[in-house]
Motif scaffolding. Structure first.
Motif, mmCIF file in Angstrom:
data_model
loop_
_atom_site.group_PDB
_atom_site.id
_atom_site.type_symbol
_atom_site.label_atom_id
_atom_site.label_comp_id
_atom_site.label_asym_id
_atom_site.label_seq_id
_atom_site.Cartn_x
_atom_site.Cartn_y
_atom_site.Cartn_z
ATOM 1 N N SER A 659 0.812 -1.221 0.000
ATOM 2 C CA SER A 659 0.000 0.000 0.000
ATOM 3 C C SER A 659 0.843 1.269 0.000
ATOM 4 O O SER A 659 0.372 2.340 -0.388
ATOM 5 C CB SER A 659 -0.934 0.012 1.218
ATOM 6 O OG SER A 659 -0.184 -0.054 2.417
ATOM 7 N N LYS A 660 2.096 1.173 0.449
ATOM 8 C CA LYS A 660 2.974 2.352 0.508
ATOM 9 C C LYS A 660 4.286 2.054 -0.230
ATOM 10 O O LYS A 660 5.300 1.713 0.380
ATOM 11 C CB LYS A 660 3.269 2.741 1.955
ATOM 12 C CG LYS A 660 2.043 3.245 2.712
ATOM 13 C CD LYS A 660 2.413 3.667 4.132
ATOM 14 C CE LYS A 660 1.192 4.198 4.878
ATOM 15 N NZ LYS A 660 1.531 4.597 6.278
ATOM 16 N N PRO A 661 4.262 2.163 -1.551
ATOM 17 C CA PRO A 661 5.474 1.844 -2.317
ATOM 18 C C PRO A 661 6.620 2.815 -2.004
ATOM 19 O O PRO A 661 6.399 3.999 -1.758
ATOM 20 C CB PRO A 661 5.024 1.984 -3.776
ATOM 21 C CG PRO A 661 3.824 2.854 -3.731
ATOM 22 C CD PRO A 661 3.146 2.568 -2.431
ATOM 23 N N TYR A 662 7.832 2.277 -2.008
ATOM 24 C CA TYR A 662 9.028 3.073 -1.731
ATOM 25 C C TYR A 662 9.821 3.204 -3.026
ATOM 26 O O TYR A 662 10.288 2.210 -3.586
ATOM 27 C CB TYR A 662 9.871 2.396 -0.645
ATOM 28 C CG TYR A 662 11.188 3.070 -0.371
ATOM 29 C CD1 TYR A 662 11.249 4.343 0.178
ATOM 30 C CD2 TYR A 662 12.382 2.413 -0.663
ATOM 31 C CE1 TYR A 662 12.464 4.962 0.425
ATOM 32 C CE2 TYR A 662 13.611 3.019 -0.410
ATOM 33 C CZ TYR A 662 13.634 4.290 0.133
ATOM 34 O OH TYR A 662 14.836 4.902 0.372
ATOM 35 N N ILE A 663 9.970 4.464 -3.514
ATOM 36 C CA ILE A 663 10.629 4.717 -4.795
ATOM 37 C C ILE A 663 11.863 5.583 -4.569
ATOM 38 O O ILE A 663 11.767 6.808 -4.470
ATOM 39 C CB ILE A 663 9.665 5.429 -5.785
ATOM 40 C CG1 ILE A 663 8.362 4.644 -5.928
ATOM 41 C CG2 ILE A 663 10.335 5.612 -7.143
ATOM 42 C CD1 ILE A 663 7.316 5.324 -6.789
ATOM 43 N N PRO A 664 13.054 4.980 -4.464
ATOM 44 C CA PRO A 664 14.275 5.774 -4.249
ATOM 45 C C PRO A 664 14.635 6.674 -5.428
ATOM 46 O O PRO A 664 15.077 7.802 -5.252
ATOM 47 C CB PRO A 664 15.361 4.712 -4.035
ATOM 48 C CG PRO A 664 14.622 3.466 -3.678
ATOM 49 C CD PRO A 664 13.323 3.545 -4.421
ATOM 50 N N GLN A 665 14.469 6.138 -6.674
ATOM 51 C CA GLN A 665 14.817 6.927 -7.860
ATOM 52 C C GLN A 665 13.781 6.744 -8.960
ATOM 53 O O GLN A 665 13.124 5.702 -9.058
ATOM 54 C CB GLN A 665 16.182 6.515 -8.435
ATOM 55 C CG GLN A 665 17.368 6.677 -7.521
ATOM 56 C CD GLN A 665 17.782 5.375 -6.878
ATOM 57 O OE1 GLN A 665 17.397 4.295 -7.327
ATOM 58 N NE2 GLN A 665 18.543 5.454 -5.796
ATOM 59 N N ILE A 666 13.700 7.794 -9.778
ATOM 60 C CA ILE A 666 12.916 7.710 -11.012
ATOM 61 C C ILE A 666 13.819 8.184 -12.140
ATOM 62 O O ILE A 666 14.431 9.254 -12.058
ATOM 63 C CB ILE A 666 11.650 8.599 -10.962
ATOM 64 C CG1 ILE A 666 10.727 8.151 -9.816
ATOM 65 C CG2 ILE A 666 10.901 8.530 -12.294
ATOM 66 C CD1 ILE A 666 9.518 9.042 -9.627
ATOM 67 N N PHE A 667 13.942 7.372 -13.208
ATOM 68 C CA PHE A 667 14.780 7.716 -14.356
ATOM 69 C C PHE A 667 13.906 8.256 -15.485
ATOM 70 O O PHE A 667 12.846 7.689 -15.787
ATOM 71 C CB PHE A 667 15.553 6.486 -14.833
ATOM 72 C CG PHE A 667 16.521 5.960 -13.807
ATOM 73 C CD1 PHE A 667 17.774 6.527 -13.662
ATOM 74 C CD2 PHE A 667 16.169 4.908 -12.961
ATOM 75 C CE1 PHE A 667 18.666 6.050 -12.713
ATOM 76 C CE2 PHE A 667 17.052 4.427 -12.010
ATOM 77 C CZ PHE A 667 18.308 5.007 -11.884
#
Length: 842
Positions: A659-667
């Motif tokens: 339910s709470k995605p963790y996204i360190p980076q977006i390219f």
């Protein structure tokens, strides 16, 4: 004999000055380090104790984000129950998380990890004891905040201004209600602190009605241990309770542990400085004893024993060490004050407090300075005592020749070989064990090379003789002087060799690792930009959606961190966007196709696949965070990458179970490539959030390599002390060599060598010796840099040895400059000698 030693010290003040300086600098580093860490430790301990002054008991939530059945924290109901315990005056609930404030230019104040937000929790008197307001008051509405004083000054904010605040959600604007001072660790670390109303902070960082911590203030006379016993049952399994004193003591221990690393590093460099100083001291006393051979022989002839001669030299060294240690200790106190002030240059704020000077640094300074000096002087004193009186008075004892160094060279070769074997073995083994072997091998190699360096001086300096001949008679004489006394030349060059070994080793390692990281970013990242949070926290789905809608975006894929269990084993997973991941990252597929991700299949890194025996088509049983299970099929195998986890999966699959995605980076890849307009569009799409960084290729390289360069610069600064001592050694040796060769210089002047050519002769000799030391140091340092790099090879894709020729050229140039500068005083002294007086000198 003691009076004789005292007379010799007073008679040779100028000649011993360089030795005093060398000991003084080494002692200053040791004592300064001890005073600095004592002061720092005391300041942090006092701050820690002060922060728990009014805390009888502290309760921390034991929330587990991976277990949905557990509560998100400590509830308001628990807080009220705690406040009702007998002896409790107040129970204050706290929540905290990331909160960043931009300056007037829109740049984040602080460095991300030290930017903090928390709640303003006023007590019954309307005040929050953790904060002292210098202007305005705490926030009482959901559209108000308060800022720490330093952040307000840096941002140019005053009470009543509108302030943009970035949290892990969208940027919001708040009215500034007040400015305060605090002992909070975030501010002490050079960051910022934002106070929100409690309801707002709970919505931002936990859930409405819940706290992460509760601090309990006791009524006068109440027993903290009794309060703790009453609070623990109320908390149950949702939290952990401790007394404020226990927490303060634990924090003090943590501070001690953290500072011990800094202390050990500084002391290591102090040890290097003293190690270099040993050669200068030993060289000085060797030459002093050689110049006083007849005097010592006469003392032997009138009844002085060998032991008395040795003790006389040691007493002289002890007096020099004592004076140098006392002066060095005073300089060390000043150095500690400078280090404390200099920490602000790195964005670190040191808590206020008095300078702590205990007896330990003073005793250490005296012990180190006196013992090091006496140890270095012992061998020359013992050697002098062994010379027969008649031989010494008749001058039949000669300077050691190359043949007389056979035993020394054999021992040196054996020690060097042992060290080299250790270094090569460590390079082959790799890892921490390999680095330890290299460290031990480096020590033996350095010692061995120092023992061998007189032998090395003849062939190496001989290579430079053709160049010296171009300077005429002065150059020819300089070359002969440099090789005439190999022990003196070797001892002078040793100090520079040690310093440049360490500096070159660091440079080679830094250049090699930096190049590997640079290739890693340029070879593996096809995207034009990498987007991440400055705080290190993850981005949310809203940021990903906003970037996908930006005009001109060609491809967007997150690197969404997650995990699931495969056959009962933990597996790190990256959630990516099928179809776009190939456009933003260069993932070399060895079998299958990444297009299979769109069909619900997974891609696996080749190292993991080989280890587990997986291949394309293998069906794997998977258990997600929510305990649901299914089978996923391997659709592709790719070469391992530093930018994604060993397992790739479509983000839709992860989001269905998290339910709470963790996204360190977006390219992000843009149709027009990297442009100022494209970058601006991405920033605006993210709400002009100062906490979100949009990095192009250069920024990515700087982010990965910046810390390496910073560490190298710090190391260079610390090693400068050893290099300064090495320079003093060159000056001292030349000055004493000129004194020793007065008669020779007088004869040269008498047969036509003018003052200008005498100066040139001494100057060229200094340059040759300095460059000889530099060549040895650079060669050995490059060898060590290669060996340490080999131990890191497995964790750095695309690793290849890089020799920083530009820096090596600078080191050689600086070594030559050191030789020129070091020769100024000795050359001037030599040129000013009265030739008739010099000819009569013995």
């Amino acid at each position: 004999m003691f009076r004789t030693a005292l007379r010799n010290v007073l008679a040779h003040k100028a000649r011993l000055l360089m030795t005093v300086l060398a000991v003084m600098l080494g002692v200053a580093f040791v004592s300064g380090t001890l005073v600095f860490t004592d002061t720092l430790s005391n300041a942090f301990r006092n701050q820690s104790a002060k922060s728990y002054d009014n805390v009888a008991v502290a309760v921390s939530a034991l929330h587990d984000a991976d277990d949905p059945d557990k509560t998100p924290g400590l509830s308001e109901e628990v807080r009220r129950k705690i406040e009702g315990v007998d002896g409790v005056a107040e129970a204050t609930g706290r929540v905290s998380g990331f909160a960043g404030v931009p300056d007037k230019d829109g740049k984040l104040i602080g460095v991300g990890w030290s930017n903090k937000g928390t709640n303003f929790a006023p007590g019954k008197d309307g005040e929050d004891p953790a904060y002292q307001f210098t202007d305005g008051s705490g926030p009482v509405r959901d559209d108000q905040i308060a800022l720490d004083e330093e952040t307000a000054v840096k941002g140019g904010y005053q009470v009543g201004d509108t302030v943009r605040v970035a949290t892990n959600g969208p940027v919001k604007e708040y009215g500034l209600a007040g400015v305060f001072t605090t002992e909070d660790g975030a501010v002490s670390a050079g960051g910022s602190l934002v106070l929100f109303d409690t309801d707002v902070a709970q919505k931002l960082y936990v859930e409405p009605g819940f706290f992460q911590d509760i601090t309990v203030a006791a009524k006068p006379g109440a027993d903290a241990s009794k309060i703790l016993a009453a609070v623990e049952p109320l908390v149950g399994e949702s939290g952990e309770a401790q007394t404020g004193q226990a927490l303060a003591d634990q924090q003090a221990k943590d501070i001690e542990s953290g500072l011990s690393v800094l202390n050990q590093m500084l002391l290591a460099f102090a040890g290097i400085a003293l190690f270099v100083g040993v050669f200068l001291i030993s060289n000085t006393f060797t030459m002093l004893v050689a110049q006083r051979t007849k005097e010592l022989a006469l003392m032997r002839a009138v009844g002085a024993s060998r032991k008395q001669i040795t003790r006389s030299v040691l007493a002289e060294a002890g007096l020099v060490g004592l004076v140098a240690s006392l002066v060095g200790f005073g300089l060390g106190v000043l150095l500690a004050m400078g280090l404390r002030s200099g920490m602000s240059a790195f964005g670190l704020k040191v808590p206020g407090g008095e300078l702590v000077v205990t007896s330990t640094p003073l005793i250490s300074a005296l012990a180190v300075g006196v013992l090091i000096t006496m140890l270095a002087a012992w061998l020359p004193g013992r050697r002098a005592a062994k010379i027969p009186p008649v031989a010494a008075m008749s001058s039949v004892h000669a300077v050691a020749t190359t043949k007389s160094l056979v035993v020394r060279n054999s021992i040196g070769a054996a020690i060097t070989a042992l060290g080299a074997v250790g270094i090569i073995a460590g390079a082959g083994k790799g890892g921490e064990t390999g680095r330890m072997l290299i460290g031990a091998g480096a020590f033996f190699t350095l010692v061995g090379v120092i023992v061998l360096i007189p032998l090395l001086s003849r062939p190496v300096i001989t290579l430079a003789r053709p160049l010296l001949k171009s300077f005429g008679v002065a150059g020819k004489l300089a070359g002969q002087n440099a090789v005439r006394n190999p022990r003196r030349t070797g001892a002078t060059a040793s100090a520079l060799a040690i310093g440049l070994t360490l500096v070159t080793g660091l440079s080679v390692l830094g250049a090699t690792v930096g190049s590997a990281l640079d290739r890693m970013t340029t070879d593996q990242i096809k995207a034009d930009y990498m987007v991440s949070m400055a705080s290190g926290d993850g981005l949310n789905q809203a940021a990903l959606d906003a970037l996908e809608k930006v005009p001109g975006v060609a491809a967007v894929s997150p690197q969404q961190a997650g995990y699931f269990e495969i056959k009962g084993d933990f597996a790190s997973v990256s959630g990516v966007t099928p179809g776009d991941i190939e456009k933003v990252l260069r993932l070399n597929v060895t079998s299958g196709s990444l297009a299979s991700l769109a069909d619900g299949k997974i891609a696996v890194a080749d190292k993991t696949a080989d280890k587990q025996g997986w291949k394309v088509g293998t069906a794997l049983p998977v258990e997600y965070l929510d305990k649901k299970k299914e089978k996923l099929t391997v659709g592709a195998v790719f070469e391992s990458s530093e930018f994604v986890s060993p397992v790739l999966v479509d983000t839709k699959i992860l989001n269905a179970h998290d339910s709470k995605p963790y996204i360190p980076q977006i390219f992000v890849s843009m149709e027009g490539g990297q442009t100022a307009a494209g970058e601006k569009a991405l920033i605006q799409a993210l709400g002009d959030n100062p906490a979100i960084t949009v990095m192009d290729h250069k920024d990515i390289r700087d982010a990965f390599g910046g810390q390496i360069n910073l560490m190298l610069n710090i190391m260079y600064g610390l090693l400068a002390m050893a290099l300064i001592i090495a320079v003093l050694g060159v000056v001292n040796t030349l000055a004493m060599s000129v004194f020793e060769r007065q008669q020779e210089i007088g004869m040269l002047r008498a047969i036509g060598l003018d003052r200008r050519r005498v100066k040139r002769m001494v100057r060229l000799e200094a340059v040759v010796i300095a460059l000889f030391g530099a060549v040895v140091g650079i060669g050995l340092g490059s060898f060590l840099g290669w060996a340490i790099g080999e131990t890191m090879k497995s964790s750095l894709p695309g690793y290849a040895l890089v020799l920083p020729w530009d820096r090596i050229g600078v080191f050689l140039l600086l070594a030559g400059l050191v030789g020129v500068l070091a020769s100024l005083w000795p050359a001037r002294s030599a040129a000013r000698l009265n030739m008739l007086t010099a000819i009569k000198a013995e």
